[in-house]
Write a protein that holds these residues in place. Structure first.
Motif, PDB file in Angstrom:
ATOM      1  N   CYS A  41     -11.128   0.664   2.600  1.00 12.70           N
ATOM      2  CA  CYS A  41     -10.576  -0.608   2.150  1.00 12.70           C
ATOM      3  C   CYS A  41      -9.347  -0.956   2.982  1.00 12.70           C
ATOM      4  O   CYS A  41      -8.550  -0.082   3.313  1.00 12.70           O
ATOM      5  CB  CYS A  41     -10.207  -0.544   0.676  1.00 12.70           C
ATOM      6  N   ILE A  42      -9.206  -2.224   3.297  1.00 13.39           N
ATOM      7  CA  ILE A  42      -8.051  -2.710   4.049  1.00 13.39           C
ATOM      8  C   ILE A  42      -7.055  -3.285   3.051  1.00 13.39           C
ATOM      9  O   ILE A  42      -7.369  -4.222   2.326  1.00 13.39           O
ATOM     10  CB  ILE A  42      -8.466  -3.821   5.054  1.00 13.39           C
ATOM     11  N   CYS A  43      -5.887  -2.706   3.006  1.00  9.67           N
ATOM     12  CA  CYS A  43      -4.836  -3.202   2.122  1.00  9.67           C
ATOM     13  C   CYS A  43      -3.670  -3.781   2.920  1.00  9.67           C
ATOM     14  O   CYS A  43      -2.829  -4.475   2.383  1.00  9.67           O
ATOM     15  CB  CYS A  43      -4.300  -2.076   1.245  1.00  9.67           C
ATOM     16  N   GLY A  72     -12.785  -7.273  -3.404  1.00  9.78           N
ATOM     17  CA  GLY A  72     -11.371  -6.923  -3.424  1.00  9.78           C
ATOM     18  C   GLY A  72     -10.970  -6.261  -4.720  1.00  9.78           C
ATOM     19  O   GLY A  72     -11.515  -6.560  -5.774  1.00  9.78           O
ATOM     20  N   GLU A  75      -4.330  -3.477  -5.992  1.00  5.38           N
ATOM     21  CA  GLU A  75      -3.590  -2.211  -6.015  1.00  5.38           C
ATOM     22  C   GLU A  75      -2.111  -2.551  -5.866  1.00  5.38           C
ATOM     23  O   GLU A  75      -1.653  -2.881  -4.781  1.00  5.38           O
ATOM     24  CB  GLU A  75      -4.056  -1.289  -4.891  1.00  5.38           C
ATOM     25  N   SER A  78      -0.723  -5.781  -3.834  1.00  6.23           N
ATOM     26  CA  SER A  78      -1.620  -6.248  -2.789  1.00  6.23           C
ATOM     27  C   SER A  78      -3.078  -6.146  -3.226  1.00  6.23           C
ATOM     28  O   SER A  78      -3.414  -5.440  -4.176  1.00  6.23           O
ATOM     29  CB  SER A  78      -1.409  -5.433  -1.498  1.00  6.23           C
ATOM     30  N   CYS A  80      -6.807  -5.120  -1.900  1.00  6.64           N
ATOM     31  CA  CYS A  80      -7.489  -4.335  -0.876  1.00  6.64           C
ATOM     32  C   CYS A  80      -8.932  -4.820  -0.777  1.00  6.64           C
ATOM     33  O   CYS A  80      -9.590  -5.030  -1.795  1.00  6.64           O
ATOM     34  CB  CYS A  80      -7.452  -2.855  -1.234  1.00  6.64           C
ATOM     35  N   TYR A  81      -9.399  -4.998   0.448  1.00  9.75           N
ATOM     36  CA  TYR A  81     -10.737  -5.512   0.672  1.00  9.75           C
ATOM     37  C   TYR A  81     -11.614  -4.479   1.360  1.00  9.75           C
ATOM     38  O   TYR A  81     -11.157  -3.727   2.212  1.00  9.75           O
ATOM     39  CB  TYR A  81     -10.684  -6.774   1.541  1.00  9.75           C
ATOM     40  N   CYS A  82     -12.895  -4.488   0.976  1.00 12.63           N
ATOM     41  CA  CYS A  82     -13.883  -3.652   1.646  1.00 12.63           C
ATOM     42  C   CYS A  82     -15.213  -4.406   1.656  1.00 12.63           C
ATOM     43  O   CYS A  82     -15.378  -5.419   0.972  1.00 12.63           O
ATOM     44  CB  CYS A  82     -14.023  -2.294   0.964  1.00 12.63           C
TER      45      CYS A  82
END
Length: 109
Positions: A41-43, A72, A75, A78, A80-82
């Motif tokens: 995941c991109i946070c 998304g 967290e 923010s 977080c996307y994956c």
């Protein structure tokens, strides 16, 4: 595509068109590549990686999420996307099926 015309197409045609429309911007392709390459995941801040304003990144993330290509989770402060694996599999299968319906030959125009 006008709202009144989508009903004349199959559900599969409409879904594939929606997914491809979401992919039809180089910034969205770059965002997806960042998420895929991270293999998680991109946070963090994608604006530094892509050289785009955070507002622009947010708008593209919204489009990708609305199409179901990413998901998304919140967290802290923010999001977080994956990659959404279910939609990704649908896209892969539908696009593969669509592209495999034609046999390319040299006898065309």
């Amino acid at each position: 595509m006008g709202l009144t015309k989508t009903e004349i197409f199959s559900e599969e045609q409409n879904k594939l068109a929606t997914l491809l429309k979401a992919l039809a911007h180089p910034a969205r392709i770059a965002i997806l590549q960042q998420i895929i390459n991270a293999n998680a995941c991109i946070c963090g801040d994608l604006s530094a990686e892509l050289g785009l304003a955070q507002a622009t990144i947010s708008q593209h993330l919204k489009e990708l999420k609305n199409a179901g290509l990413i998901q998304g989770t919140i967290e802290g402060v923010s999001v977080c996307y994956c990659i959404n694996p279910e939609t990704w599999t649908i896209l892969k299968n539908e696009l593969s099926g669509f592209l495999n319906t034609v046999a390319i030959t040299n006898s065309c125009c």
